[in-house]
Design a protein around this motif. Structure first.
Motif, short mmCIF file in Angstrom:
data_model
loop_
_atom_site.label_atom_id
_atom_site.label_comp_id
_atom_site.label_asym_id
_atom_site.label_seq_id
_atom_site.Cartn_x
_atom_site.Cartn_y
_atom_site.Cartn_z
N LEU A 7 72.57 6.07 34.02
CA LEU A 7 73.46 5.76 32.89
C LEU A 7 73.38 4.28 32.53
O LEU A 7 73.29 3.92 31.35
N TYR A 8 73.42 3.45 33.54
CA TYR A 8 73.36 2.01 33.29
C TYR A 8 72.05 1.63 32.61
O TYR A 8 72.05 0.85 31.65
N SER A 9 70.95 2.20 33.06
CA SER A 9 69.66 1.91 32.44
C SER A 9 69.63 2.33 30.98
O SER A 9 69.11 1.61 30.13
N LEU A 10 70.20 3.49 30.70
CA LEU A 10 70.19 4.00 29.32
C LEU A 10 71.12 3.22 28.38
O LEU A 10 70.80 3.03 27.21
N TYR A 11 72.27 2.79 28.89
CA TYR A 11 73.30 2.22 28.02
C TYR A 11 73.55 0.73 28.27
O TYR A 11 74.52 0.18 27.75
N ARG A 12 72.70 0.08 29.03
CA ARG A 12 72.89 -1.33 29.39
C ARG A 12 73.18 -2.20 28.17
O ARG A 12 74.09 -3.01 28.19
N ASP A 13 72.41 -2.03 27.11
CA ASP A 13 72.58 -2.88 25.92
C ASP A 13 73.89 -2.60 25.20
O ASP A 13 74.42 -3.48 24.51
N GLN A 14 74.42 -1.41 25.31
CA GLN A 14 75.66 -1.05 24.62
C GLN A 14 76.91 -1.39 25.42
O GLN A 14 78.00 -1.43 24.88
N GLU A 20 85.96 -1.54 27.79
CA GLU A 20 86.17 -0.40 26.90
C GLU A 20 84.85 0.25 26.50
O GLU A 20 84.81 1.46 26.25
N ASN A 21 83.78 -0.52 26.45
CA ASN A 21 82.47 0.06 26.13
C ASN A 21 82.05 1.03 27.22
O ASN A 21 81.53 2.11 26.93
N ALA A 22 82.28 0.67 28.47
CA ALA A 22 81.92 1.55 29.59
C ALA A 22 82.78 2.81 29.54
O ALA A 22 82.27 3.92 29.75
N VAL A 23 84.06 2.66 29.26
CA VAL A 23 84.95 3.82 29.17
C VAL A 23 84.48 4.75 28.05
O VAL A 23 84.41 5.97 28.23
N SER A 24 84.13 4.18 26.92
CA SER A 24 83.66 4.97 25.79
C SER A 24 82.39 5.74 26.12
O SER A 24 82.27 6.93 25.82
N VAL A 25 81.43 5.07 26.76
CA VAL A 25 80.18 5.73 27.15
C VAL A 25 80.47 6.89 28.09
O VAL A 25 79.97 8.01 27.90
N VAL A 26 81.29 6.65 29.11
CA VAL A 26 81.59 7.68 30.09
C VAL A 26 82.30 8.87 29.44
O VAL A 26 81.93 10.03 29.67
N LEU A 27 83.30 8.59 28.61
CA LEU A 27 84.03 9.69 27.97
C LEU A 27 83.14 10.50 27.05
O LEU A 27 83.24 11.73 26.99
N ASN A 28 82.25 9.82 26.32
CA ASN A 28 81.34 10.55 25.44
C ASN A 28 80.38 11.43 26.22
O ASN A 28 80.07 12.54 25.81
N GLN A 71 107.64 1.63 36.85
CA GLN A 71 107.42 0.70 37.95
C GLN A 71 106.23 -0.23 37.70
O GLN A 71 106.04 -1.20 38.42
N LEU A 72 105.44 0.05 36.70
CA LEU A 72 104.25 -0.73 36.41
C LEU A 72 104.23 -0.94 34.90
O LEU A 72 103.77 -0.09 34.15
N ASN A 73 104.72 -2.08 34.46
CA ASN A 73 104.95 -2.31 33.03
C ASN A 73 103.70 -2.61 32.22
O ASN A 73 103.59 -2.19 31.08
N ASP A 74 102.75 -3.36 32.79
CA ASP A 74 101.64 -3.82 31.97
C ASP A 74 100.35 -3.03 32.18
O ASP A 74 99.30 -3.44 31.76
N TRP A 75 100.44 -1.85 32.81
CA TRP A 75 99.24 -1.06 33.07
C TRP A 75 98.97 -0.13 31.91
O TRP A 75 99.86 0.50 31.36
N GLU A 76 97.71 -0.09 31.50
CA GLU A 76 97.29 0.84 30.46
C GLU A 76 96.03 1.54 30.94
O GLU A 76 95.04 0.89 31.29
N SER A 77 96.05 2.85 30.96
CA SER A 77 94.89 3.60 31.41
C SER A 77 93.75 3.43 30.43
O SER A 77 93.94 3.59 29.22
N PRO A 78 92.57 3.12 30.93
CA PRO A 78 91.42 3.05 30.03
C PRO A 78 91.10 4.40 29.41
O PRO A 78 90.46 4.47 28.38
N LEU A 79 91.58 5.48 30.01
CA LEU A 79 91.31 6.81 29.48
C LEU A 79 92.20 7.15 28.29
O LEU A 79 91.92 8.09 27.56
N ASN A 80 93.28 6.41 28.11
CA ASN A 80 94.20 6.70 27.01
C ASN A 80 93.97 5.81 25.81
O ASN A 80 94.67 5.91 24.82
N ARG A 81 92.99 4.93 25.89
CA ARG A 81 92.68 4.05 24.75
C ARG A 81 91.97 4.84 23.67
O ARG A 81 91.30 5.83 23.93
N PRO A 82 92.09 4.36 22.41
CA PRO A 82 91.38 5.05 21.34
C PRO A 82 89.87 5.01 21.57
O PRO A 82 89.34 4.04 22.09
N ARG A 83 89.21 6.09 21.19
CA ARG A 83 87.76 6.16 21.36
C ARG A 83 87.09 5.94 20.03
O ARG A 83 87.52 6.42 19.00
#
Length: 85
Positions: A7-14, A20-28, A71-83
């Motif tokens: 995956l890293y070899s294929l998407y290194r440039d992106q 967030e770029n890594a999250v987007s690649v993985v989710l796609n 209990q954790l105010n400033d945490w945001e899941s990378p999976l819940n971000r807009p894609r």
């Protein structure tokens, strides 16, 4: 893990420097996989990789639960971000 290396070899440039770029690649990629495809990847992992994967998953799920309970105010899941495609 070979799959991550591929995956890293294929998407290194992106990937750039933004997590967030890594999250987007993985989710796609996961979006196109069946349960059986994912299970095959897991079966190819060694024991240490499976334990590491479960560890990351459990930590993220606990952080999400803590955030839901206030209990954790400033945490945001990378999976819940807009894609972005």
């Amino acid at each position: 893990m070979r799959f991550v290396d591929d995956l890293y070899s294929l998407y290194r440039d992106q990937l750039g420097e933004d997590e967030e770029n890594a999250v987007s690649v993985v989710l796609n990629i996961l979006e196109d996989q069946s349960r059986n495809d994912v299970l095959k990847l897991i079966q190819e992992m060694n024991d240490e990789e499976v334990i590491q994967m479960m560890g990351v998953y459990l930590v993220e799920m606990l952080k999400m639960k803590m955030a839901q309970e206030g209990q954790l105010n400033d945490w945001e899941s990378p999976l819940n971000r807009p894609r972005y495609h």
